[in-house]
Design a protein around this motif. Structure first.
Motif, short mmCIF file in Angstrom:
data_model
loop_
_atom_site.label_atom_id
_atom_site.label_comp_id
_atom_site.label_asym_id
_atom_site.label_seq_id
_atom_site.Cartn_x
_atom_site.Cartn_y
_atom_site.Cartn_z
N VAL A 88 171.35 38.15 98.35
CA VAL A 88 172.49 39.07 98.18
C VAL A 88 172.21 40.16 97.17
O VAL A 88 172.92 41.17 97.13
CB VAL A 88 173.77 38.29 97.79
N THR A 89 171.18 40.00 96.33
CA THR A 89 170.88 40.98 95.31
C THR A 89 169.70 41.88 95.67
O THR A 89 169.26 42.69 94.84
CB THR A 89 170.60 40.30 93.96
N ARG A 90 169.19 41.76 96.87
CA ARG A 90 168.07 42.62 97.27
C ARG A 90 168.55 44.04 97.56
O ARG A 90 169.69 44.26 97.94
CB ARG A 90 167.34 42.02 98.47
N THR A 91 167.64 44.98 97.40
CA THR A 91 167.99 46.38 97.56
C THR A 91 168.57 46.67 98.95
O THR A 91 168.16 46.07 99.95
CB THR A 91 166.76 47.27 97.31
N ALA A 121 168.95 33.29 91.50
CA ALA A 121 170.36 32.93 91.45
C ALA A 121 171.15 34.02 90.73
O ALA A 121 170.63 34.72 89.87
CB ALA A 121 170.55 31.60 90.72
N SER A 122 172.41 34.17 91.09
CA SER A 122 173.24 35.17 90.44
C SER A 122 174.66 34.65 90.30
O SER A 122 175.04 33.65 90.92
CB SER A 122 173.26 36.47 91.26
N LYS A 123 175.47 35.36 89.51
CA LYS A 123 176.89 35.04 89.37
C LYS A 123 177.76 35.98 90.18
O LYS A 123 178.97 36.07 89.93
CB LYS A 123 177.28 35.07 87.89
N LEU A 124 177.18 36.66 91.15
CA LEU A 124 177.99 37.49 92.04
C LEU A 124 178.90 36.62 92.89
O LEU A 124 178.54 35.50 93.28
CB LEU A 124 177.10 38.34 92.94
N TYR A 125 180.07 37.14 93.22
CA TYR A 125 181.01 36.39 94.07
C TYR A 125 180.39 36.02 95.41
O TYR A 125 180.78 35.02 96.02
CB TYR A 125 182.26 37.24 94.35
#
Length: 467
Positions: free
Chosen positions: A366-369, A352-356
């Motif tokens: 969404v955070t994968r390279t 999980a992330s706090k990206l928009y």
């Protein structure tokens, strides 16, 4: 519920304002969450797995469904207070139970904190091979806070809400931390934060704990807590975090963070959010770099950079529309092969992330390279009748043939989620429909050649009573 998020500033300000409590205050909630899907359970093909093969299931069938109930109780109290100093304390307890639903109405669980007590697959979190699932319970909070002037120090077991280490509240269970946090507001319109995080009870192995307590292996659809809520060392020797949040300019909130995950990672997070007259705009930048050969990464290429922007408009009590874009650098031997990139929550392996641009349900893509993501959301209260939400995420990952982990090679994901919720006094009832098309999910286990996953559907129901 997964789509309800407390703002970072509000959560931090609780550290200095929530302690003015008269006598004793009790609060909590009771939850019952349900999930069903017509896809094959798990992210990867399981033809060669120790788990039994799973064919495509039908919605609402027992083997395609999961459920759990949770009861959380919290108490806070003033211990001492005068004109100079106030001392407060708090404690919280969580109980997770299937209510006997497993092997009757569902074959899987929601939470990762369960333990299977017997039968084939007893080391896994969910119902595998007839294993009996044990209920779980643990103390999730136990803290002491001292406030003097505009400074507060909080010690013990607690929730955290910072960009790269935070408590996840979307699941039926929540992870917490054992930490020391100092918050100061002497500078006008500015909050300064310093913290040491020693332990956590999320799957704090930074994305590598994929043999249990994870969707498709433990058959727990929303795991964020270790078995029985057990706490372990955060990273190898804990972590330091330092942050500053400023709102001097009307409508504009700026924040900057630095994280030192000892012996593992250095990370940064910068964010600017502007809202005025209904107009919404934001920008995020986060970067993480492995120290030496931390996480076993290649030291010649061990950093990740993520950029994200957001635009939107909020027509009060009518509709809120947002569109966001993010991009992760194309470092093919990058940190994301081990950690899921700089934008993720370092406290759990759920990604999980706090990206928009973070997806509503399928976290981590969404955070994968070398990934570009578009995210669009539309939310409307519909004249106070029902709260409707529409969320679309398209994560497109480029060629990552050099990635350390082959499971992260060129994986694309599309998700469309529709939600409908309504409050009935203290009760919130929400239904969600999720369409998922991901290359590494719902793969035919009987295929003799490598294939990409088929699209599948999920339906979820959330019942939450707050008290």
């Amino acid at each position: 519920m997964k789509f309800t998020k407390m703002s970072l500033v509000a959560a931090l300000l609780m550290g200095s304002s929530a302690f003015a409590i008269d006598n004793i205050k009790m609060s909590g909630d009771a939850k019952l969450f349900y999930n069903t899907t017509d896809g094959i359970s798990g992210y990867q093909a399981i033809k060669n797995s120790v788990l039994p093969q799973k064919e495509r299931s039908s919605l609402f069938s027992k083997d395609a469904s999961a459920a759990d109930a949770a009861l959380s109780l919290d108490v806070t109290a003033d211990l001492f207070k005068n004109d100079l100093v106030s001392i407060s304390a708090g404690a919280g307890y969580t109980v997770i139970s299937t209510l006997g639903l497993e092997n009757n109405f569902v074959s899987n669980v929601w939470a990762g904190s369960h333990e299977a007590s017997a039968g084939t697959g007893a080391t896994y979190a969910g119902v595998v091979g007839g294993a009996k699932v044990e209920n779980a319970n643990w103390m999730d909070e136990a803290w002491l806070a001292v406030t003097a002037g505009k400074s507060t120090i909080k010690l013990g077991r607690m929730e955290l809400d910072t960009p790269l280490a935070f408590t996840e509240t979307w699941s039926v269970e929540k992870n917490t931390f054992e930490a020391a946090v100092l918050i100061n507001q002497d500078i006008p319109d500015t909050t300064l934060v310093g913290a040491y995080v020693g332990n956590g009870n999320g799957t704090e192995t930074f994305g590598q704990n994929l043999t249990s307590n994870v969707q498709g292996f433990g058959l727990a659809v929303g795991p964020v807590v270790n078995k029985n809520g057990e706490f372990g060392t955060y990273g190898t020797d804990g972590a330091y975090a330092f942050g500053a949040i400023n709102s001097s300019v009307k409508g504009l909130t700026l924040q900057g963070w630095y994280y030192d995950v000892l012996k593992l990672v250095d990370a940064y997070w910068l964010q600017a959010d502007f809202e005025m007259g209904g107009f919404i705009a934001g920008a995020q930048y986060t970067s993480a770099k492995v120290k030496g050969k931390g996480m076993g990464a290649n030291t010649s290429a061990t950093s990740d950079d993520v950029y994200a922007v957001q635009l939107g408009y909020d027509m009060k009590d009518v509709v809120t529309i947002k569109a966001a874009y993010s991009v992760v650098n194309d470092n093919t031997q990058s940190l994301s092969a081990n950690l899921g990139a700089a934008g993720f929550n370092t406290a759990t392996s759920t990604g999980a992330s706090k990206l928009y641009t973070e997806a509503w349900w399928n976290y981590g893509y969404v955070t994968r390279t070398n990934t570009e993501t578009i995210h669009v959301s539309v939310e409307s209260p519909v004249n106070g009748i029902v709260d409707l939400g529409l969320y679309y995420t398209d994560a497109d990952q480029g060629n990552t043939s050099g990635a350390v982990n082959p499971n992260f090679v060129g994986t694309d994901m599309q998700e469309l989620t529709l939600t409908a919720g309504k409050d009935f006094g203290p009760l919130n009832a929400t239904l969600a429909y999720i369409y998922t098309k991901a290359d590494d999910q719902n793969i035919n286990p009987n295929s003799v050649i490598a294939t990409k996953g088929d699209a599948y559907n999920s339906i979820q129901a959330y019942l939450t009573v707050n008290f």
